[in-house]
Design a protein around this motif. Structure first.
Motif, mmCIF file in Angstrom:
data_model
loop_
_atom_site.group_PDB
_atom_site.id
_atom_site.type_symbol
_atom_site.label_atom_id
_atom_site.label_comp_id
_atom_site.label_asym_id
_atom_site.label_seq_id
_atom_site.Cartn_x
_atom_site.Cartn_y
_atom_site.Cartn_z
ATOM 1 N N GLN A 137 0.828 -1.206 0.000
ATOM 2 C CA GLN A 137 0.000 0.000 0.000
ATOM 3 C C GLN A 137 0.867 1.262 0.000
ATOM 4 O O GLN A 137 0.556 2.237 -0.694
ATOM 5 N N LYS A 197 -0.190 3.055 -3.342
ATOM 6 C CA LYS A 197 -1.114 4.160 -3.091
ATOM 7 C C LYS A 197 -0.389 5.490 -2.867
ATOM 8 O O LYS A 197 -0.855 6.540 -3.309
ATOM 9 N N GLU A 198 0.757 5.429 -2.164
ATOM 10 C CA GLU A 198 1.464 6.668 -1.843
ATOM 11 C C GLU A 198 2.693 6.896 -2.711
ATOM 12 O O GLU A 198 3.244 8.000 -2.723
#
Length: 566
Positions: free
Chosen positions: A320, A324-325
């Protein structure tokens, strides 16, 4: 040492082999240095070869004039040999017990194995660091191959070549290695093409109670961050455990010296707990007389599925952060060769569709486990039935394969390989005729000249006829990131591996065979339809060129008013 000194009775007649869900086989048993060979007397002349290295423990029971030898194997299968005499029973049991516990690596079966298949590709060359680095053209401007460890002096457990930031020279790497446990300085592990985030792995820093720092280590880690960017350090230990490690010279990265990195503690049990957990889980699985409540209670108390949940959760956190980041991540625990590899390899399986193919999973295991220095010889020496427990034993790789199976079960169409492929890899990690999992690291493999004296497992796996056996008929390539559920109801016991002696695999095998036939028929039918479409398109083009007026699709291909009256 001569194998003959352990073989008191080399041949026994009228021996019966009993195995779960397989008909009994009677014949002559031969005891060799590496195998038990049972040759039957029926018309088919069936032979069963059993490696001594597959045996975890040997039990013997005398009854009347004869006796029974129970072989409890490392892949959780029990086999029974009914012997005609008590003397033969005792002699064969003693031989197998001694031959299955030979610790001299040079006497292991892979050094004596000669393949009966043609080697199309040398598996020892299949996934070398140079070859893997050439696949990542996107990172060639910022990363390089370093041979600072070519003589294995900087880090005994690292391969001869590692991928490191291009702006960091070898002298800096040497000093950074002196600051990390076992010399395992931060190295490149994976590049996520979609987010451009990088995954690195290492061992714990040796900060100690005095708060020792290493500017070379700080430079190495910070070099992958751009101006104003931040990264994550995922520590697989609880914060209290990491602090306790300081008293023994270990520790973690202080925020004052690594201000651009945020440290996240994602606790996974230490490898020492995994072995006890496996034993309890197998004991629960073998208790066929237990009530439902008792069985579930014993399974829960083993904490095996809890370990899986913790490992998958940590892998999802890393994935993640990267997906996502878009931030770089450094993963480490203590030694950096167990829970660290669990997390980095599973993160890649979640993020990268290539890792979900047969050759992709093989490449992942080679670079993240074999070359990364997971000590297979120590960890996989014994399994759940061993009478004596060795200090370095731990089913870390088994946990990895179980986690892969959990994700495979939740996304059955996203993986090219079937369940049998995963079971096969587990078996070869514990006992094998191939040399791939034989040693602890590349330095050991080089000292025993495995490359020249043994055959690589990948030489066998990468053959088209072998790959075909392990293809998942439901496979539909899925290019996106897959997020496994870690909810308790989403995690299951791997019956096909742990309950092989209690659950008959026949019905499931028949179902998969039927699915394979249906998918093959579907492919053939689709191919024929596509061929007819191409022929129709070709005929249409020829007709148009010749000036022929074709019927309109609007009037159903009929002829004028007559078709409209119906």
């Amino acid at each position: 040492m001569e194998f003959a000194e352990f073989i008191k009775t080399p041949m026994v007649n009228n021996v019966t082999l009993r195995r779960p869900f397989t008909r009994s086989l009677e014949g002559t048993l031969c005891v060799t240095g590496h195998q038990l060979i049972l040759s039957s007397r029926d018309e088919k002349q069936e032979e069963v070869w059993m490696m001594h290295s597959m045996v975890d423990s040997v039990e013997k029971r005398l009854s009347g004039a004869g006796g029974t030898i129970t072989l409890k194997c490392k892949d959780f299968v029990h086999m029974y040999l009914d012997m005609p005499s008590a003397e033969d029973c005792l002699n064969v049991a003693a031989s197998v017990e001694q031959l299955s516990n030979i610790h001299d690596v040079s006497l292991k079966y892979p050094f004596f194995f000669r393949p009966l298949f043609d080697i199309m590709e040398n598996g020892w060359d299949a996934y070398q660091p140079e070859r893997e680095f050439s696949r990542h053209k996107e990172i060639s401007e910022d990363w390089r191959l370093s041979y600072v460890n070519k003589d294995f002096q900087v880090c005994p457990s690292y391969p001869h070549a590692v991928i490191v930031p291009k702006v960091v020279d070898d002298e800096t790497l040497v000093k950074a290695a002196g600051f990390r446990m076992g010399g395992r300085f931060p190295v490149f592990s994976f590049f996520h093409r979609e987010s451009k985030a990088v995954l690195m792995r290492s061992s714990q820093p040796m900060t100690g109670q005095s708060g020792r720092r290493c500017k070379e280590d700080e430079k190495l880690i910070n070099s992958i961050l751009g101006k104003g960017r931040r990264g994550y350090i995922v520590d697989t230990r609880a914060q209290t455990v990491a602090k306790m490690a300081q008293s023994k010279g270990g520790g973690y990265e202080p925020e004052a010296h690594y201000p651009q990195w945020r440290r996240i503690h994602q606790p996974i049990e230490r490898r020492q707990a995994f072995h006890d957990s496996l034993i309890k889980m197998i004991e629960a699985s073998s208790d066929s007389g237990a009530t439902m409540d008792k069985w579930l209670s014993k399974l829960e108390s083993s904490a095996w599925l809890t370990h899986i949940k913790d490992i998958l959760t940590t892998a999802c956190v890393v994935a993640q952060c990267m997906d996502k980041e878009g931030t770089p991540v450094l993963v480490h625990g203590a030694e950096g060769s167990d829970t660290t590899l669990l997390v980095t390899s599973l993160s890649q399986l979640i993020l990268d569709k290539d890792c979900r193919t047969v050759t992709g999973l093989a490449a992942l295991i080679e670079r993240e486990w074999v070359q990364a220095g997971h000590p297979f010889r120590f960890r996989c020496a014994k399994s759940a039935y061993a009478i004596s427990k060795q200090r370095h034993e731990s089913p870390v790789f088994l946990l990895f394969m179980d986690c892969v199976w959990q994700i495979w079960s939740q996304f059955p169409c996203s993986f090219e390989f079937n369940e049998s492929f995963l079971v096969m890899l587990v078996q070869h990690a514990y006992f094998s005729q191939f040399g791939t999992f034989l040693c602890n690291n590349e330095a050991e493999r080089k000292s025993y000249t495995l490359r020249d004296r043994t055959v690589s497992l990948w030489s066998y796996v990468n053959r088209p006829e072998t790959i075909q056996k392990y293809i998942n008929p439901l496979y539909d390539p899925n290019p996106v990131v897959i997020w496994p559920s870690v909810a308790p109801q989403s995690l299951n016991l791997w019956n096909s591996l742990y309950l092989r002696g209690q659950v008959n695999p026949g019905p499931q095998d028949e179902a998969w065979t039927e699915i394979t036939k249906i998918r093959q028929y579907d492919k053939e039918l689709t191919s024929k339809v596509n061929k007819l479409r191409r022929q129709l398109a070709s005929l249409t083009r020829e007709a148009v060129t010749a000036g022929v007026v074709l019927p309109s699709a609007m009037d159903g291909g009929g002829g004028g008013d007559e078709s409209k009256t119906h």
